[in-house]
Scaffold this active site. Structure first.
Site, PDB file in Angstrom:
ATOM      1  N   CYS A  68     -12.168  13.433 -45.668  1.00 20.60           N
ATOM      2  CA  CYS A  68     -12.036  13.082 -44.251  1.00 20.60           C
ATOM      3  C   CYS A  68     -11.048  13.973 -43.504  1.00 20.60           C
ATOM      4  O   CYS A  68     -11.335  14.455 -42.408  1.00 20.60           O
ATOM      5  CB  CYS A  68     -11.692  11.606 -44.081  1.00 20.60           C
ATOM      6  N   HIS A 126      -7.885   7.033 -44.141  1.00 14.11           N
ATOM      7  CA  HIS A 126      -9.124   7.624 -43.632  1.00 14.11           C
ATOM      8  C   HIS A 126      -8.937   8.014 -42.177  1.00 14.11           C
ATOM      9  O   HIS A 126      -8.243   7.334 -41.419  1.00 14.11           O
ATOM     10  CB  HIS A 126     -10.283   6.637 -43.758  1.00 14.11           C
ATOM     11  N   HIS A 152     -17.259  11.533 -38.957  1.00 17.70           N
ATOM     12  CA  HIS A 152     -16.335  11.567 -40.094  1.00 17.70           C
ATOM     13  C   HIS A 152     -17.121  11.852 -41.369  1.00 17.70           C
ATOM     14  O   HIS A 152     -18.340  12.009 -41.342  1.00 17.70           O
ATOM     15  CB  HIS A 152     -15.601  10.232 -40.221  1.00 17.70           C
TER      16      HIS A 152
END
Length: 163
Positions: free
Chosen positions: A70, A123, A135
């Protein structure tokens, strides 16, 4: 699947209208700044969508484009338009300006807890408008997801504006 093109047309149209209106009433500098920010945000999403489907790999190194985690994804996309980000999601969550969830704009970074790892941030994604984020994580690699889905709503922590 989420389509960015209709949203981009609306944003660009609104930005152009705002810029022309502000110029006409004597606020050309403000209109130009808003247009520049909007252009950067569009560039972020446009760059990121080029990687849709690229696999997720935890710990993928910076600069690699055959797999991302990420934060390497957000780092790569922002770097491409000239904005340097730290390598990890927890470090990325410390820069820029904090943004309330109800004030998100396209290009903002959105951060979430990872229930499988210690620490508060695990994240990061890029807000793409209409409650969607661009993402990477898990199956499907780089993708759009709804930040108000049960999972992401539960683990949402904060957002930052760096554009």
């Amino acid at each position: 699947m989420f389509s960015f093109k209709p949203l981009a047309r609306k944003i660009l149209g609104a930005s152009l209208f705002a810029s022309l209106t502000l110029t006409a009433i004597g606020f050309a500098h403000t209109g130009s700044a808003a247009a520049a920010s909007s252009a950067q945000a569009e560039g972020i999403i446009s760059t990121g969508t080029k990687f849709l489907g690229i696999p997720y790999r935890f710990g993928a190194p910076s600069g690699l484009t055959t797999a991302f985690d990420c934060s390497s994804f957000t780092q790569y996309v922002y770097n491409y338009i000239g904005i340097k980000l730290p390598r990890t999601s927890s470090s990325q969550a410390t820069i820029g300006i904090p943004v309330p969830k109800n004030d998100l704009e396209i290009g903002d970074l959105v951060f979430f807890k990872d229930p499988n790892r210690a620490g508060s941030i695990g994240h990061v994604g890029i807000y793409a408008g209409d409650n969607k984020m661009l993402h990477t994580g898990g199956a499907g690699g780089v993708k759009f997801s709804d930040i108000n889905s049960t999972y992401y709503k539960k683990y949402y922590v904060t957002a930052r504006r760096v554009v």
